[in-house]
Design a protein around this motif. Structure first.
Motif, PDB file in Angstrom:
ATOM      1  N   MET A   1     -50.898 -20.651  36.757  1.00 28.76           N
ATOM      2  CA  MET A   1     -51.222 -20.824  38.152  1.00 28.76           C
ATOM      3  C   MET A   1     -51.270 -22.322  38.449  1.00 28.76           C
ATOM      4  N   ASN A   2     -50.290 -22.807  39.200  1.00 29.26           N
ATOM      5  CA  ASN A   2     -50.183 -24.228  39.483  1.00 29.26           C
ATOM      6  C   ASN A   2     -50.346 -24.454  40.985  1.00 29.26           C
ATOM      7  N   GLU A   3     -51.567 -24.702  41.419  1.00 24.28           N
ATOM      8  CA  GLU A   3     -51.868 -24.893  42.824  1.00 24.28           C
ATOM      9  C   GLU A   3     -51.830 -26.377  43.159  1.00 24.28           C
ATOM     10  N   GLU A   4     -50.924 -26.738  44.091  1.00 21.73           N
ATOM     11  CA  GLU A   4     -50.795 -28.140  44.479  1.00 21.73           C
ATOM     12  C   GLU A   4     -51.908 -28.548  45.425  1.00 21.73           C
ATOM     13  N   ILE A   5     -52.436 -29.725  45.224  1.00 24.81           N
ATOM     14  CA  ILE A   5     -53.391 -30.319  46.142  1.00 24.81           C
ATOM     15  C   ILE A   5     -52.603 -31.308  46.985  1.00 24.81           C
ATOM     16  N   GLU A   6     -52.768 -31.226  48.293  1.00 20.80           N
ATOM     17  CA  GLU A   6     -52.021 -32.093  49.188  1.00 20.80           C
ATOM     18  C   GLU A   6     -52.911 -33.182  49.777  1.00 20.80           C
ATOM     19  N   ILE A   7     -52.269 -34.288  50.128  1.00 16.96           N
ATOM     20  CA  ILE A   7     -52.949 -35.379  50.819  1.00 16.96           C
ATOM     21  C   ILE A   7     -52.112 -35.778  52.030  1.00 16.96           C
ATOM     22  N   ASP A   8     -52.737 -36.496  52.951  1.00 16.39           N
ATOM     23  CA  ASP A   8     -52.020 -37.032  54.106  1.00 16.39           C
ATOM     24  C   ASP A   8     -51.613 -38.466  53.792  1.00 16.39           C
ATOM     25  N   CYS A   9     -50.334 -38.664  53.552  1.00 18.48           N
ATOM     26  CA  CYS A   9     -49.802 -39.994  53.257  1.00 18.48           C
ATOM     27  C   CYS A   9     -49.331 -40.626  54.563  1.00 18.48           C
ATOM     28  N   PRO A  10     -49.730 -41.875  54.828  1.00 18.96           N
ATOM     29  CA  PRO A  10     -49.287 -42.545  56.058  1.00 18.96           C
ATOM     30  C   PRO A  10     -47.766 -42.662  56.166  1.00 18.96           C
ATOM     31  N   GLN A  11     -47.083 -42.732  55.022  1.00 17.61           N
ATOM     32  CA  GLN A  11     -45.621 -42.877  55.017  1.00 17.61           C
ATOM     33  C   GLN A  11     -44.876 -41.555  54.992  1.00 17.61           C
ATOM     34  N   HIS A  12     -45.417 -40.560  54.265  1.00 20.65           N
ATOM     35  CA  HIS A  12     -44.665 -39.347  53.982  1.00 20.65           C
ATOM     36  C   HIS A  12     -45.275 -38.066  54.548  1.00 20.65           C
ATOM     37  N   ASP A  43     -47.227 -32.024  37.901  1.00 20.80           N
ATOM     38  CA  ASP A  43     -48.504 -32.716  37.706  1.00 20.80           C
ATOM     39  C   ASP A  43     -48.199 -34.173  37.410  1.00 20.80           C
ATOM     40  N   LYS A  44     -48.032 -34.952  38.470  1.00 19.56           N
ATOM     41  CA  LYS A  44     -47.602 -36.339  38.313  1.00 19.56           C
ATOM     42  C   LYS A  44     -48.802 -37.251  38.102  1.00 19.56           C
ATOM     43  N   GLN A  45     -48.872 -37.820  36.894  1.00 23.72           N
ATOM     44  CA  GLN A  45     -49.908 -38.776  36.514  1.00 23.72           C
ATOM     45  C   GLN A  45     -49.224 -39.905  35.750  1.00 23.72           C
ATOM     46  N   GLY A  46     -49.597 -41.136  36.047  1.00 22.54           N
ATOM     47  CA  GLY A  46     -48.987 -42.241  35.329  1.00 22.54           C
ATOM     48  C   GLY A  46     -49.898 -43.443  35.260  1.00 22.54           C
ATOM     49  N   TRP A  47     -49.617 -44.307  34.277  1.00 29.40           N
ATOM     50  CA  TRP A  47     -50.360 -45.556  34.162  1.00 29.40           C
ATOM     51  C   TRP A  47     -49.472 -46.622  33.557  1.00 29.40           C
ATOM     52  N   THR A  69     -58.553 -47.987  33.991  1.00 29.58           N
ATOM     53  CA  THR A  69     -57.397 -47.532  34.775  1.00 29.58           C
ATOM     54  C   THR A  69     -57.614 -47.652  36.270  1.00 29.58           C
ATOM     55  N   ASP A  70     -58.858 -47.475  36.727  1.00 31.54           N
ATOM     56  CA  ASP A  70     -59.151 -47.569  38.159  1.00 31.54           C
ATOM     57  C   ASP A  70     -58.170 -46.709  38.952  1.00 31.54           C
ATOM     58  N   TYR A  71     -58.121 -45.419  38.592  1.00 29.91           N
ATOM     59  CA  TYR A  71     -57.168 -44.480  39.174  1.00 29.91           C
ATOM     60  C   TYR A  71     -57.071 -44.551  40.685  1.00 29.91           C
ATOM     61  N   ALA A  72     -55.869 -44.364  41.192  1.00 29.07           N
ATOM     62  CA  ALA A  72     -55.608 -44.297  42.625  1.00 29.07           C
ATOM     63  C   ALA A  72     -54.873 -42.992  42.922  1.00 29.07           C
ATOM     64  N   VAL A  73     -55.186 -42.409  44.045  1.00 30.58           N
ATOM     65  CA  VAL A  73     -54.511 -41.193  44.489  1.00 30.58           C
ATOM     66  C   VAL A  73     -53.393 -41.607  45.439  1.00 30.58           C
ATOM     67  N   VAL A  74     -52.195 -41.083  45.181  1.00 29.49           N
ATOM     68  CA  VAL A  74     -51.025 -41.357  46.007  1.00 29.49           C
ATOM     69  C   VAL A  74     -50.283 -40.042  46.232  1.00 29.49           C
ATOM     70  N   CYS A  75     -49.344 -40.030  47.130  1.00 30.34           N
ATOM     71  CA  CYS A  75     -48.523 -38.825  47.302  1.00 30.34           C
ATOM     72  C   CYS A  75     -47.397 -38.850  46.269  1.00 30.34           C
ATOM     73  N   VAL A  76     -46.752 -37.708  46.070  1.00 34.76           N
ATOM     74  CA  VAL A  76     -45.705 -37.619  45.050  1.00 34.76           C
ATOM     75  C   VAL A  76     -44.508 -38.527  45.362  1.00 34.76           C
ATOM     76  N   HIS A  77     -44.243 -38.767  46.639  1.00 33.14           N
ATOM     77  CA  HIS A  77     -43.117 -39.642  46.988  1.00 33.14           C
ATOM     78  C   HIS A  77     -43.456 -41.111  46.688  1.00 33.14           C
ATOM     79  N   CYS A  78     -44.682 -41.508  47.000  1.00 35.45           N
ATOM     80  CA  CYS A  78     -45.127 -42.863  46.644  1.00 35.45           C
ATOM     81  C   CYS A  78     -45.139 -43.022  45.127  1.00 35.45           C
ATOM     82  N   TYR A  79     -45.577 -41.985  44.415  1.00 32.26           N
ATOM     83  CA  TYR A  79     -45.569 -41.985  42.947  1.00 32.26           C
ATOM     84  C   TYR A  79     -44.163 -42.293  42.434  1.00 32.26           C
TER      85      TYR A  79
END
Length: 100
Positions: A1-12, A43-47, A69-79
């Protein structure tokens, strides 16, 4: 079960969430290297290489590693844009990237 969490990206607009270290978000100059932290394509995660170095020292996602790491949340397109800018062939390229 892979449920995507969405965010509102100013660009995308409203799209799936991804996470990267804060170093990658704040640095738009010299590429810092890019380590993908998940084998799951959705599941896009990077450092950056510096975070990978700390991860290898700690041998896990310890409190020290998480603080570094000071993680930041971004949209998949920004990623994808961040990954394209920071990824290069370097000494740690194979350390965190394993294909299936």
């Amino acid at each position: 079960m892979n449920e995507e969490i969405e965010i509102d990206c100013p660009q995308h607009g409203r799209v799936a969430l991804a996470t990267v270290c804060g170093h990658l978000v704040r640095n738009h100059g010299v590429p810092l290297g890019f380590i993908e932290n998940s084998d799951e394509p959705d599941d896009k995660q990077g450092w950056c290489y510096a975070c990978e170095f700390v991860y290898l020292q700690e041998e896990d996602k310890t409190d020290r590693f998480i603080a570094f790491t000071d993680y930041a949340v971004v949209c998949v397109h920004c990623y994808d844009q961040i990954k394209a800018h920071h990824q290069f062939d370097g000494p740690m390229t194979s350390a965190g990237e394993s294909e299936g």
